[in-house]
Design a protein around this motif. Structure first.
Motif, short mmCIF file in Angstrom:
data_model
loop_
_atom_site.label_atom_id
_atom_site.label_comp_id
_atom_site.label_asym_id
_atom_site.label_seq_id
_atom_site.Cartn_x
_atom_site.Cartn_y
_atom_site.Cartn_z
N ALA A 71 48.83 25.86 54.81
CA ALA A 71 48.07 24.90 54.00
C ALA A 71 46.58 25.24 53.96
N GLN A 72 46.09 25.94 54.97
CA GLN A 72 44.67 26.32 54.96
C GLN A 72 44.33 27.27 53.81
N PHE A 73 45.35 27.83 53.16
CA PHE A 73 45.12 28.71 52.01
C PHE A 73 45.24 27.96 50.67
N ASP A 74 45.51 26.66 50.70
CA ASP A 74 45.62 25.91 49.44
C ASP A 74 44.36 26.04 48.59
N GLY A 75 43.21 26.03 49.20
CA GLY A 75 41.96 26.14 48.45
C GLY A 75 41.67 27.53 47.93
N ALA A 76 42.45 28.51 48.34
CA ALA A 76 42.22 29.89 47.90
C ALA A 76 42.84 30.19 46.54
N ALA A 77 43.66 29.29 46.04
CA ALA A 77 44.26 29.47 44.72
C ALA A 77 43.23 29.09 43.67
N SER A 78 42.61 30.09 43.05
CA SER A 78 41.52 29.85 42.10
C SER A 78 41.97 29.85 40.65
N GLY A 79 43.17 30.34 40.38
CA GLY A 79 43.63 30.46 39.00
C GLY A 79 43.13 31.71 38.31
N LEU A 80 42.53 32.62 39.07
CA LEU A 80 42.05 33.89 38.50
C LEU A 80 43.20 34.68 37.88
N LEU A 81 44.36 34.62 38.51
CA LEU A 81 45.54 35.27 37.95
C LEU A 81 46.04 34.42 36.78
N ASP A 82 46.28 35.06 35.64
CA ASP A 82 46.74 34.31 34.48
C ASP A 82 48.26 34.33 34.38
N ALA A 83 48.78 33.66 33.37
CA ALA A 83 50.23 33.54 33.19
C ALA A 83 50.89 34.91 33.06
N GLY A 84 50.23 35.85 32.41
CA GLY A 84 50.79 37.20 32.28
C GLY A 84 50.91 37.89 33.62
N ASP A 85 49.90 37.70 34.48
CA ASP A 85 49.94 38.29 35.83
C ASP A 85 51.10 37.70 36.62
N ILE A 86 51.26 36.40 36.54
CA ILE A 86 52.32 35.71 37.29
C ILE A 86 53.69 36.17 36.77
N THR A 87 53.83 36.28 35.47
CA THR A 87 55.09 36.75 34.88
C THR A 87 55.41 38.16 35.35
N ALA A 88 54.40 39.03 35.37
CA ALA A 88 54.62 40.42 35.81
C ALA A 88 55.07 40.47 37.27
N VAL A 89 54.48 39.65 38.12
CA VAL A 89 54.91 39.60 39.52
C VAL A 89 56.33 39.06 39.59
N GLY A 90 56.60 38.00 38.85
CA GLY A 90 57.92 37.39 38.86
C GLY A 90 59.02 38.35 38.44
N GLU A 91 58.72 39.24 37.51
CA GLU A 91 59.72 40.23 37.08
C GLU A 91 60.11 41.18 38.20
N GLU A 92 59.21 41.38 39.15
CA GLU A 92 59.48 42.29 40.27
C GLU A 92 60.22 41.62 41.42
N LEU A 93 60.25 40.30 41.44
CA LEU A 93 60.85 39.57 42.56
C LEU A 93 62.36 39.43 42.42
N ALA A 94 63.02 39.45 43.55
CA ALA A 94 64.45 39.12 43.59
C ALA A 94 64.59 37.60 43.52
N ALA A 95 65.67 37.14 42.93
CA ALA A 95 65.92 35.71 42.88
C ALA A 95 65.96 35.14 44.29
#
Length: 145
Positions: A71-95
């Motif tokens: 939880a101490q990292f909750d404030g570190a989420a700045s939103g710098l990564l956009d939806a395209g970045d998140i989608t690209a990471v998600g494509e690499e992840l296993a379900a």
């Protein structure tokens, strides 16, 4: 440092944790790097991939670890990564997996950059080499020798 407009190299890394939850390994070391001024966290997002393939960003506090408080990292989420970045990471992840996606600034090189620029030098370009690019360059160097 005298020039507050200087930035160190900006890097990112995405680390997949199978089993649906991150492990505490590495997060204490991450805090040490921040506390000692080696890096600055610019963004830290936790990305999950459900069994149906859907991808979502969730707060660090979503994960309750027995030996570390994410939880101490909750404030570190700045939103710098956009939806395209998140989608690209998600494509690499296993379900059923989760990834920690860290964007950070390397601060250790800033005194060197500051000294150069104070003496009249200017940064003309900068970049990043992937491990694959480094391996190819090393292979080419060995062939030339």
């Amino acid at each position: 440092m005298s020039n507050q407009d200087q930035f160190g190299p900006i890097e990112y890394v995405a680390v997949e944790f199978t089993g649906g939850a991150p492990t505490s390994a590495g997060f204490e070391q991450l805090l040490t790097l921040v506390d000692t001024g080696v890096i600055r966290i610019l963004d830290l997002e936790f990305v999950t991939k459900a069994a149906d393939g859907s991808v979502a960003v969730v707060p660090a506090s979503t994960f309750e670890l027995a030996d570390f408080d994410l939880a101490q990292f909750d404030g570190a989420a700045s939103g710098l990564l956009d939806a395209g970045d998140i989608t690209a990471v998600g494509e690499e992840l296993a379900a059923g997996s989760v990834a920690a996606v860290l964007v950070y600034e390397e601060l250790a090189i800033l005194p060197v950059i500051d000294a150069w620029t104070r003496s009249g030098a200017k940064i003309v370009t900068e970049g990043h080499l992937t491990l694959d690019e480094l391996a190819v360059a090393l292979d080419n160097t060995e062939k030339d020798a």
